[in-house]
Every structure is written in structure tokens, then in C-alpha cells.
Design a protein around this motif. Structure first.
Motif, mmCIF file in Angstrom:
data_model
loop_
_atom_site.group_PDB
_atom_site.id
_atom_site.type_symbol
_atom_site.label_atom_id
_atom_site.label_comp_id
_atom_site.label_asym_id
_atom_site.label_seq_id
_atom_site.Cartn_x
_atom_site.Cartn_y
_atom_site.Cartn_z
ATOM 1 N N LEU A 92 17.960 15.259 56.430
ATOM 2 C CA LEU A 92 17.271 14.203 57.171
ATOM 3 C C LEU A 92 17.923 13.986 58.535
ATOM 4 O O LEU A 92 17.232 13.801 59.549
ATOM 5 C CB LEU A 92 17.294 12.910 56.356
ATOM 6 C CG LEU A 92 16.384 11.767 56.822
ATOM 7 C CD1 LEU A 92 14.932 12.226 56.931
ATOM 8 C CD2 LEU A 92 16.494 10.585 55.858
ATOM 9 N N ILE A 93 19.243 14.035 58.577
ATOM 10 C CA ILE A 93 19.963 13.922 59.851
ATOM 11 C C ILE A 93 19.565 15.065 60.777
ATOM 12 O O ILE A 93 19.262 14.859 61.961
ATOM 13 C CB ILE A 93 21.487 13.922 59.605
ATOM 14 C CG1 ILE A 93 21.923 12.602 58.953
ATOM 15 C CG2 ILE A 93 22.250 14.151 60.913
ATOM 16 C CD1 ILE A 93 23.366 12.599 58.466
ATOM 17 N N GLU A 94 19.549 16.270 60.249
ATOM 18 C CA GLU A 94 19.222 17.434 61.069
ATOM 19 C C GLU A 94 17.784 17.376 61.577
ATOM 20 O O GLU A 94 17.506 17.725 62.731
ATOM 21 C CB GLU A 94 19.470 18.711 60.268
ATOM 22 C CG GLU A 94 20.954 18.969 60.022
ATOM 23 C CD GLU A 94 21.206 20.104 59.043
ATOM 24 O OE1 GLU A 94 20.220 20.692 58.540
ATOM 25 O OE2 GLU A 94 22.386 20.399 58.782
ATOM 26 N N GLY A 95 16.874 16.927 60.737
ATOM 27 C CA GLY A 95 15.484 16.808 61.163
ATOM 28 C C GLY A 95 15.299 15.756 62.240
ATOM 29 O O GLY A 95 14.512 15.936 63.182
ATOM 30 N N THR A 96 16.030 14.659 62.116
ATOM 31 C CA THR A 96 15.943 13.591 63.113
ATOM 32 C C THR A 96 16.511 14.059 64.448
ATOM 33 O O THR A 96 15.919 13.827 65.513
ATOM 34 C CB THR A 96 16.690 12.340 62.613
ATOM 35 O OG1 THR A 96 16.138 11.942 61.355
ATOM 36 C CG2 THR A 96 16.559 11.195 63.603
ATOM 37 N N ILE A 97 17.643 14.742 64.399
ATOM 38 C CA ILE A 97 18.237 15.271 65.626
ATOM 39 C C ILE A 97 17.309 16.288 66.282
ATOM 40 O O ILE A 97 17.137 16.291 67.509
ATOM 41 C CB ILE A 97 19.616 15.890 65.333
ATOM 42 C CG1 ILE A 97 20.627 14.776 65.032
ATOM 43 C CG2 ILE A 97 20.099 16.751 66.509
ATOM 44 C CD1 ILE A 97 21.998 15.272 64.606
ATOM 45 N N ALA A 98 16.678 17.138 65.485
ATOM 46 C CA ALA A 98 15.782 18.160 66.035
ATOM 47 C C ALA A 98 14.639 17.532 66.829
ATOM 48 O O ALA A 98 14.185 18.089 67.837
ATOM 49 C CB ALA A 98 15.228 19.027 64.910
ATOM 50 N N THR A 99 14.178 16.366 66.389
ATOM 51 C CA THR A 99 13.113 15.669 67.110
ATOM 52 C C THR A 99 13.638 15.003 68.376
ATOM 53 O O THR A 99 13.027 15.090 69.442
ATOM 54 C CB THR A 99 12.465 14.606 66.204
ATOM 55 O OG1 THR A 99 11.868 15.251 65.078
ATOM 56 C CG2 THR A 99 11.397 13.821 66.958
#
Length: 254
Positions: free
Chosen positions: A173-180
Motif C-alpha cells: 500500500l505504501i509503494e502504491g501510494t508513492i507511485a501515484t
């Protein structure tokens, strides 16, 4: 009743306000928000005394949450801190996550947060502990703020995850949020990402390094310089960023 209670708390804060403290904070925050001139530890004590004097524990949880939100909607930083502290100390364990997150979303929608210090206080004191207490249900809702229009709500979609970076269950979830978020050039989005990468690098350096490599071209020079220093590759990152900046200047000159 609410306005009278808030007025009393504000009077209590003003009674101990120090002009030098006010000037220091406002200078540090570059005049982004007004201060009364009360240090954080003093605010906490004043809130506790105010709550006791008015027997606010007798109010329903809903009314107490509404009162805390009304404080956060005030203009001064200490008032916002007071509302945040009230939720942290007296409501986090008694009010369900849905009610607190709905209140938070309303505060962002009303523009109650307009600087990094008060929004980060809310992230660290309320939202991070909320994720730790309620798990993925709260985490996914907070991460969903990454697509909102308000700058401080988007920053608050990543900063609260500092509380759980050690837990691998939240890494996707952290990685997905950062990617956005990382495509944004806005400094306060970049530094919000940076703080999470910095904390992640202390507990899971391999994962943090992979994130930096994946998004290297989109991370700001400030993030590379300040927030990757716990990684072994820090020197290499700085050299690569410097070389990239030099090449960009040369192309611009041509």
C-alpha cells in the motif's frame, strides 16, 4: 455551548502566550500560519485542565469529536494542536475509525489544514495511530486520499504510514501510494514521500533502496539529499542526481 467552550480555551492559551515564542514559530513556518505563542507541552496541559474544568468527559463521544474538530477549524496553530491532542488523548480508543476519518475528510474539505506543521501533527498524532489500531481498513481509506485535490490531504495519504513502515503488511500500500504521488513536483508531496522512505530505510533498507531506484528520476534532489542518507547507496544517489542536474543545465544552455 461549543463557541463558549472554545472561547474559554483560547483565553487560557492567550494567558500564557509569549510574543517571542510566537515570533519564533511564525518565522520558522515562514508566516504560513499564525501562532499565539504557546509551546506544545503547555498546550497539552491547558487542554487537560480545560477538559477537567468543564467536565467534557460527560459529553457524548460524538459531541467531543465535534468540539475537537471545531478547534482544528480555528485559525491559530495552537488551537489546531489542541483539537488534535484532544482526539489523540481522549477519543482514539473510544471512537470508531469511521467517525474519525469522516471528520478528517470534512476538515480537509473545509480547508482546516493549510500548512505542513499542523497537517503533519494530525498525521502523526491521529492518523498514524489510527492505522496501527484499526489496520488495513483505516490504511486503505487514508491511502485513497492520494487522488484528492487538496495538497495537505494528499500529503496526509502517505505521512501517517511512518507509523507502520516496519510492518511488511503495509508495504504494498505504501509503494502504491508513492507511485501515484511521486510524479508531483510539489515540494510538500515529495518530502512526505521522503520521510516514509527515510523511516523505511532504517527497518527495511533493501525495500527502501528498491523504491528509490524505481522512482529515482521522479524524486526531488531534496529527497535524495536528505531522505536517503541511511542507505549505503546514498553517496551514489547524490552523485547521480548531481550529474543529472549538470546534464539538464547543459541541455538548457544549448
Amino acid at each position: 455551548m461549543g463557541s463558549a467552550l472554545i472561547g474559554d480555551l483560547q483565553r487560557r492559551l492567550d494567558e500564557v502566550a509569549d510574543p517571542a515564542t510566537k515570533a519564533w514559530f511564525e518565522n520558522y513556518l515562514k508566516q504560513a500560519i499564525s501562532y499565539r505563542g504557546v509551546r506544545t507541552a503547555a498546550v497539552a496541559g491547558i487542554v487537560a485542565a480545560w477538559r477537567s474544568a468543564h467536565e467534557l468527559h460527560r459529553l457524548s463521544n460524538r459531541d467531543q469529536l465535534g468540539l475537537a474538530a471545531a478547534l482544528i477549524r480555528q485559525d491559530h496553530a495552537e488551537d489546531k494542536f489542541a483539537g488534535t491532542l484532544y482526539i489523540q488523548k481522549y477519543l482514539l480508543r473510544r471512537v470508531d475509525a469511521e467517525a474519525i476519518l469522516t471528520t478528517a475528510e470534512d476538515l480537509f474539505a473545509r480547508g482546516a489544514f493549510f500548512d505542513w506543521s499542523t497537517s503533519d501533527w494530525f498525521s502523526v498524532r491521529v492518523l498514524g495511530p489510527l492505522i496501527k489500531r484499526h489496520g488495513s481498513r483505516a490504511a486503505e481509506r487514508i491511502a485513497g486520499w492520494r487522488g484528492t485535490t487538496d495538497l495537505w490531504q494528499r500529503r496526509s495519504s502517505i505521512v501517517p504510514f511512518r507509523a507502520v513502515v516496519r510492518q511488511e503488511a503495509y508495504h504494498a500500500l505504501i509503494e502504491g501510494t508513492i507511485a501515484t504521488l511521486v510524479k508531483e513536483r510539489e515540494r510538500f508531496i515529495q518530502t512526505g514521500i521522503g520521510w516514509v522512505i527515510s523511516d523505511l530505510s532504517k527497518a527495511h533498507p533493501t525495500r527502501a533502496a528498491a523504491l528509490v531506484e524505481r522512482h529515482f528520476d521522479d524524486l526531488s534532489a531534496e529527497v535524495i539529499r536528505r531522505h536517503t542518507r541511511h542507505l549505503p547507496e546514498h553517496g551514489d544517489y547524490k552523485a547521480r542526481r548531481s550529474a543529472k542536474a549538470t546534464l539538464s543545465r547543459q541541455r538548457g544552455a544549448n
